[in-house]
Design an enzyme around this catalytic site. Structure first.
Site, PDB file in Angstrom:
ATOM      1  CG  PHE A 129      73.410  40.235  46.995  1.00 54.67           C
ATOM      2  CD1 PHE A 129      74.275  41.175  46.536  1.00 54.67           C
ATOM      3  CD2 PHE A 129      72.874  39.495  46.233  1.00 54.67           C
ATOM      4  CE1 PHE A 129      74.395  41.482  45.285  1.00 54.67           C
ATOM      5  CE2 PHE A 129      73.011  39.620  44.801  1.00 54.67           C
ATOM      6  CZ  PHE A 129      73.748  40.883  44.195  1.00 54.67           C
ATOM      7  CG  ASP A 201      76.214  34.997  50.487  1.00 54.66           C
ATOM      8  OD1 ASP A 201      77.340  34.932  49.854  1.00 54.66           O
ATOM      9  OD2 ASP A 201      75.330  35.288  49.653  1.00 54.66           O
ATOM     10  CE1 TYR A 226      79.574  37.463  40.291  1.00 54.85           C
ATOM     11  CE2 TYR A 226      78.870  35.358  40.115  1.00 54.85           C
ATOM     12  CZ  TYR A 226      78.732  36.507  40.461  1.00 54.85           C
ATOM     13  OH  TYR A 226      77.647  36.785  41.120  1.00 54.85           O
ATOM     14  CE  LYS A 227      79.572  38.879  43.742  1.00 52.66           C
ATOM     15  NZ  LYS A 227      78.549  38.846  44.626  1.00 52.66           N
ATOM     16  NE  ARG A 375      80.203  47.165  45.761  1.00 57.12           N
ATOM     17  CZ  ARG A 375      79.706  45.971  45.556  1.00 57.12           C
ATOM     18  NH1 ARG A 375      79.447  45.122  46.219  1.00 57.12           N
ATOM     19  NH2 ARG A 375      79.636  45.648  44.163  1.00 57.12           N
TER      20      ARG A 375
HETATM   21  C1  PLP Z   1      77.345  38.412  44.144  1.00 59.32           C
HETATM   22  C2  PLP Z   1      76.262  38.005  45.365  1.00 59.32           C
HETATM   23  C3  PLP Z   1      75.446  37.129  44.990  1.00 59.32           C
HETATM   24  C4  PLP Z   1      75.235  36.853  43.565  1.00 59.32           C
HETATM   25  O1  PLP Z   1      74.593  35.470  43.339  1.00 59.32           O
HETATM   26  P1  PLP Z   1      74.607  34.910  41.950  1.00 59.32           P
HETATM   27  O2  PLP Z   1      73.820  33.774  41.903  1.00 59.32           O
HETATM   28  O3  PLP Z   1      75.855  34.511  41.326  1.00 59.32           O
HETATM   29  O4  PLP Z   1      74.070  35.916  41.126  1.00 59.32           O
HETATM   30  C5  PLP Z   1      74.829  36.465  46.284  1.00 59.32           C
HETATM   31  N1  PLP Z   1      74.841  36.800  47.213  1.00 59.32           N
HETATM   32  C6  PLP Z   1      75.976  37.763  47.564  1.00 59.32           C
HETATM   33  C7  PLP Z   1      76.186  38.080  49.124  1.00 59.32           C
HETATM   34  C8  PLP Z   1      76.664  38.436  46.567  1.00 59.32           C
HETATM   35  O5  PLP Z   1      77.379  39.279  46.925  1.00 59.32           O
END
Ligand code: PLP
Length: 416
Positions: A129, A201, A226-227, A375
């Site tokens: 990401f 992560d 939040y996911k 997705r």
């Molecule tokens: C959603 C996601 C993020 C998002 O990070 P935020 O700081 O909440 O914007 C980071 N890493 C991965 C792998 C994600 O899927």
């Protein structure tokens, strides 16, 4: 052949089926995006009202003690910790995943610099990401000590890169695009054998797959709430540190919330002798409080059972797309092997963006990620087998009637 009747039967047999009642979802929507923004727990509405009316409105500043606002980061951290194999006192909820990566990366690099000063490589994946790579780049630029980021092609690239120059490796436990799921035990062993440290992560794995950060001897972990955990849009993120590393160094976002005695208003920074040293400043208390509603649902369910159902649902999705949409050119990019599959299914298709828009118009909400990836997030607590059946029937109809070929889908919104 899989039939709709069969899906109905599986729904009837489903031990987790009743958890759907815990979530508020609009009628006529099949929500396949809980891996990006989890659905709303029903309880969150009353709870938000309570926090705003009572805790903020009536109790005012007393709530820092009375409602234990001050203790929220660790109290919620301990609850989320139960889902990731953390013991009490090892996890905090705070800030965002992006910021938390900066904190743990700083700590990991400091620990390594002390032991192995010549190690100057930080490894991440090309397909990470992007925020993870951006933060590594920003960190390297800030400290300006000759560090370099090396991007690997995927799991296969790891053994080649693990030389004596690697300090830290940052990996997504489940890849946000492909759904590839790393074997945490094997990867940790491999990384530790080369004396590097691992930062996991967990954004697409916490609440999606069982894991045990302690048993697998992980070093650091960060992840979204939040996911899959349904904490609400932008709810603060988790941060976990292996106790063996915790007190070695303090992270550089050394705000007052991480101070040993925040209310002594001391002139100089002294980090707390516990996981609170990973906090920075005042948190969005309303948003953070709501995380509890989602996490409590997970604590009543069971991650092993959630995983079993997730695999059944993703298997079903893949089987149905094979069965119903074989002629339409969808290319599966998610691993078929259970051991390497997280909880979403992704396909590549040249008209991926338009197909997703056509699905959304029919109430089937998935999402699109560059390049050309459709997705579909699978959240076992609020999705059933028949939902998957209907989603794939909609997909088939869109392809049959070329519904994706619609001028209005040529204009893209700012958020895709
Ligand atoms: C959603 C996601 C993020 C998002 O990070 P935020 O700081 O909440 O914007 C980071 N890493 C991965 C792998 C994600 O899927």
């Amino acid at each position: 052949m899989v039939t709709q009747e069969q899906c109905l039967y599986w729904d009837k047999q489903d031990e987790l089926g009743t958890f759907k009642n815990e979530f508020a979802l609009p009628n006529n929507v099949i929500y396949l995006d809980g891996n990006s923004l989890g659905a709303r727990p029903k309880k969150s509405l009353n709870y938000a009202q309570h926090i705003i009316q009572q805790e903020w409105g009536e109790d005012l500043i007393n709530s820092w003690n009375k409602a234990d606002w001050w203790g929220l980061p660790t109290r919620l951290g301990d609850k989320v910790g139960q889902l990731i194999g953390a013991n009490a006192g090892e996890t905090v909820i705070s800030d965002s995943t992006t910021l938390n990566l900066f904190k743990v990366l700083s700590a990991a690099v400091k620990i390594q610099a002390e032991k192995y000063p010549h190690r100057k490589i930080i490894v991440a994946e090309k397909d990470a990401f992007p925020t993870d790579i951006y933060i590594i780049e920003g960190f390297i630029d800030l400290i300006n000590q000759g560090y370099q980021v090396e991007l690997i092609e995927g799991p296969a690239g790891l053994s080649e890169i693990l030389t004596t120059d690697v300090a830290v490796v940052v990996l997504s436990h489940v890849n946000y695009r492909t759904g590839y799921f790393y074997d945490m035990t094997a990867i940790n062993q491999q990384i530790h054998a080369s004396n590097a440290l691992i930062i996991w992560d967990l954004c697409h794995s916490v609440g999606a797959v069982p894991m045990d950060l302690n048993q697998t001897d992980s070093d650091f972990a960060i992840g979204c709430t939040y996911k899959y955990l349904n904490g609400g849009p932008g709810s603060p993120a988790l941060l976990w540190v292996n106790p063996k590393h915790r007190d070695q160094f303090w992270q550089p976002l050394s705000g007052w919330w991480g101070h040993q005695k925040p209310f002594a208003m001391a002139q100089h920074y002294q980090p707390a002798n516990n996981i609170r040293r990973y906090l920075c400043g005042t948190q969005p208390i309303i948003s953070m409080s709501l995380i509890e509603c989602g996490v409590d649902i997970f604590l009543q369910a069971n991650m092993q059972k959630i995983r079993e159902k997730s695999l059944k649902l993703t298997d079903l999705f893949i089987a149905l797309v094979d069965q119903e949409c074989a002629e339409y050119g969808f290319e599966l990019i998610t691993p078929k092997a259970h051991q390497y599959r997280g909880s979403h299914v992704s396909y590549q298709h040249p008209h991926g963006y338009e197909i997703i828009q056509a699905l959304i118009a029919r109430g089937v909400i998935g999402d699109y990620r560059e390049p050309e990836v459709l997705r579909f997030g699978i959240t076992p607590l609020y999705l059933g087998f028949e939902d998957i059946w209907h989603a794939v029937q909609h997909l088939k109809a869109i392809m049959q009637h070329q519904e994706w070929n619609n001028e209005s889908y040529l204009v893209r919104g700012e958020v895709t």
